[in-house]
Design a protein around this motif. Structure first.
Motif, PDB file in Angstrom:
ATOM      1  N   CYS A   1     -11.215 -10.959   6.016  1.00 42.63           N
ATOM      2  CA  CYS A   1      -9.766 -10.792   5.865  1.00 42.63           C
ATOM      3  C   CYS A   1      -9.450  -9.303   5.939  1.00 42.63           C
ATOM      4  CB  CYS A   1      -9.276 -11.372   4.533  1.00 42.63           C
ATOM      5  SG  CYS A   1      -9.494 -13.149   4.401  1.00 42.63           S
ATOM      6  N   PHE A   2      -8.367  -8.960   6.590  1.00 44.80           N
ATOM      7  CA  PHE A   2      -8.062  -7.544   6.823  1.00 44.80           C
ATOM      8  C   PHE A   2      -6.556  -7.378   7.021  1.00 44.80           C
ATOM      9  CE2 PHE A   2      -7.820  -9.019  11.138  1.00 44.80           C
ATOM     10  CZ  PHE A   2      -8.893  -9.888  11.272  1.00 44.80           C
ATOM     11  N   LEU A   3      -6.098  -6.153   6.894  1.00 42.30           N
ATOM     12  CA  LEU A   3      -4.678  -5.850   7.047  1.00 42.30           C
ATOM     13  C   LEU A   3      -4.426  -5.513   8.508  1.00 42.30           C
ATOM     14  CD1 LEU A   3      -4.139  -3.714   3.813  1.00 42.30           C
ATOM     15  CD2 LEU A   3      -4.209  -6.195   4.122  1.00 42.30           C
ATOM     16  N   ASP A   4      -3.873  -6.482   9.244  1.00 41.20           N
ATOM     17  CA  ASP A   4      -3.797  -6.293  10.693  1.00 41.20           C
ATOM     18  C   ASP A   4      -2.465  -5.740  11.191  1.00 41.20           C
ATOM     19  OD1 ASP A   4      -3.150  -9.653  12.015  1.00 41.20           O
ATOM     20  OD2 ASP A   4      -2.397  -8.653  10.211  1.00 41.20           O
TER      21      ASP A   4
ATOM     22  N   ASP B   1      -4.708  -0.836 -11.062  1.00 45.18           N
ATOM     23  CA  ASP B   1      -4.574  -0.470 -12.470  1.00 45.18           C
ATOM     24  C   ASP B   1      -3.414   0.488 -12.692  1.00 45.18           C
ATOM     25  OD1 ASP B   1      -8.158  -0.414 -13.266  1.00 45.18           O
ATOM     26  OD2 ASP B   1      -6.711  -2.060 -13.174  1.00 45.18           O
TER      27      ASP B   1
ATOM     28  N   TRP C   1       1.136  -3.590   9.846  1.00 39.17           N
ATOM     29  CA  TRP C   1       1.770  -2.819   8.794  1.00 39.17           C
ATOM     30  C   TRP C   1       3.210  -2.485   9.200  1.00 39.17           C
ATOM     31  CZ3 TRP C   1      -1.374   0.104   4.940  1.00 39.17           C
ATOM     32  CH2 TRP C   1      -2.741  -0.199   5.021  1.00 39.17           C
ATOM     33  N   GLY C   2       4.044  -2.315   8.190  1.00 43.03           N
ATOM     34  CA  GLY C   2       5.381  -1.818   8.466  1.00 43.03           C
ATOM     35  C   GLY C   2       5.376  -0.305   8.613  1.00 43.03           C
TER      36      GLY C   2
ATOM     37  N   TYR D   1      -2.574  -9.763  -7.498  1.00 42.03           N
ATOM     38  CA  TYR D   1      -3.446  -8.763  -8.086  1.00 42.03           C
ATOM     39  C   TYR D   1      -2.801  -7.394  -7.922  1.00 42.03           C
ATOM     40  CZ  TYR D   1      -6.958 -12.431  -8.049  1.00 42.03           C
ATOM     41  OH  TYR D   1      -7.638 -13.603  -8.259  1.00 42.03           O
TER      42      TYR D   1
ATOM     43  N   VAL E   1      -1.318  -7.318  -4.048  1.00 41.27           N
ATOM     44  CA  VAL E   1      -1.437  -8.389  -3.060  1.00 41.27           C
ATOM     45  C   VAL E   1      -0.850  -9.659  -3.661  1.00 41.27           C
ATOM     46  CG1 VAL E   1      -3.791  -8.999  -3.804  1.00 41.27           C
ATOM     47  CG2 VAL E   1      -2.991  -9.698  -1.533  1.00 41.27           C
TER      48      VAL E   1
ATOM     49  N   VAL F   1       0.879  -1.173   0.000  1.00 43.08           N
ATOM     50  CA  VAL F   1       0.000   0.000   0.000  1.00 43.08           C
ATOM     51  C   VAL F   1       0.916   1.222   0.000  1.00 43.08           C
ATOM     52  CG1 VAL F   1      -1.750   1.302   1.289  1.00 43.08           C
ATOM     53  CG2 VAL F   1      -1.801  -1.205   1.297  1.00 43.08           C
TER      54      VAL F   1
ATOM     55  N   TRP G   1      -3.990   1.309  -2.413  1.00 47.74           N
ATOM     56  CA  TRP G   1      -3.575  -0.080  -2.496  1.00 47.74           C
ATOM     57  C   TRP G   1      -2.792  -0.315  -3.773  1.00 47.74           C
ATOM     58  CZ3 TRP G   1      -5.173  -3.906  -6.033  1.00 47.74           C
ATOM     59  CH2 TRP G   1      -4.769  -5.202  -5.709  1.00 47.74           C
TER      60      TRP G   1
ATOM     61  N   TYR H   1       4.179   0.954   2.037  1.00 49.56           N
ATOM     62  CA  TYR H   1       3.993   0.121   3.217  1.00 49.56           C
ATOM     63  C   TYR H   1       3.709  -1.317   2.801  1.00 49.56           C
ATOM     64  CZ  TYR H   1       2.957   4.566   5.640  1.00 49.56           C
ATOM     65  OH  TYR H   1       3.000   5.842   6.169  1.00 49.56           O
TER      66      TYR H   1
ATOM     67  N   TRP I   1      -0.751 -13.902  -2.767  1.00 49.24           N
ATOM     68  CA  TRP I   1      -1.276 -14.985  -1.929  1.00 49.24           C
ATOM     69  C   TRP I   1      -0.176 -15.596  -1.083  1.00 49.24           C
ATOM     70  CZ3 TRP I   1      -5.170 -12.714  -3.314  1.00 49.24           C
ATOM     71  CH2 TRP I   1      -6.462 -13.226  -3.369  1.00 49.24           C
TER      72      TRP I   1
ATOM     73  N   LEU J   1      -4.266   6.872   1.294  1.00 50.64           N
ATOM     74  CA  LEU J   1      -3.719   5.537   1.091  1.00 50.64           C
ATOM     75  C   LEU J   1      -4.200   4.976  -0.238  1.00 50.64           C
ATOM     76  CD1 LEU J   1      -4.262   3.993   4.659  1.00 50.64           C
ATOM     77  CD2 LEU J   1      -2.158   4.969   3.701  1.00 50.64           C
TER      78      LEU J   1
END
Lengths: 120, 110
Positions: free
Chosen positions: A106-109, A62, A111-112, A59, A50, A37, A47, A95, A52, A45
């Motif tokens: 599912c979530f971004l729990d 654009d 971060w750096g 993914y 991602v 991100v 995105w 990040y 897997w 922010l």
């Protein structure tokens, strides 16, 4: 405590390439999807990509599709972002974030702290 | 480009309740769950809400999320100075095959 550390940022000329790294520790890296991100100066922010948990699917936004490639090396607990054909609008703090799935979502729990990329 | 629209700013005095809205479409909020993140520029963003209204451990219950149709909202009650930050909604977008963030709302405690 989960630890994510980005590196590889810097100043680069338009059209050149840069590779970012995200080193993970204190959790089982190969169990989690991971994201990139970014935040451009004065912007929100955005995105970027991602990958897997096993690298089988990726993914992209654009705005970076065809120029950026996300990859990971689970033996090194590290994710990468290869950025080619960089543009001024790619200038941002990048990040990495862990994607955790729990409770049906599912979530971004975690971060750096981010790494700065300046294209100029 | 952000496909989730938020009001640019919100403010309140300490102790007040404020609400931040997030408007999307069927392909994102309509079909998927909403998360909320708090961000102080230059620091790591923090997850506040997942699955529309669930709080991770450590997030106080004065923060609450809701979703209706293609819109969502985050309420902060008992506003505190530490709540001054940028807030973003987010969701997966089935049409874009990607994660989308809202435009962001800057919260100011007067």
């Amino acid at each position: 405590q989960v630890h994510l550390v980005e590196s590889g940022g810097g100043v680069v000329q338009p059209g050149r390439s840069l590779r970012l790294s995200c080193a993970a520790s204190r959790f089982t890296f190969n169990n989690y999807a991971m994201h990139w991100v970014r935040q451009a100066p004065g912007k929100g922010l955005e995105w970027v990509a991602v990958i897997w948990y096993d690298g089988s699917d990726k993914y992209y936004a654009d705005s970076v599709k065809g120029r950026f490639t996300v990859s990971r090396d689970n033996s090194k607990d590290t994710m990468y972002l290869q950025m080619n054909s960089l543009r001024a609008e790619d200038t941002a703090i990048y990040y990495c974030a862990r994607d955790r799935c729990s409770g049906g979502d599912c979530f971004l729990d975690y971060w750096g702290q981010g790494t700065q990329v300046i294209v100029s | 480009q952000s496909v989730l629209t938020q009001s640019p700013s919100a403010s309140g005095t300490p102790g007040q309740r404020i609400t931040i809205s997030c408007s999307g479409s069927i392909s994102n909020i309509g079909n998927n769950t909403v998360k909320w993140y708090q961000h102080l520029p230059g620091t790591a963003p923090k997850l506040l809400i997942y699955y529309n209204n669930q709080r991770p451990s450590g997030v106080p219950d004065r923060l609450s999320g809701s979703k209706s149709g293609t819109s969502a909202s985050l309420a902060i009650s008992g506003l505190q100075s530490e709540d001054e930050a940028d807030y973003y909604c987010a969701a997966w977008d089935d049409s874009l095959n990607g994660y989308v963030f809202g435009t962001g709302t800057k919260v100011t405690v007067l």
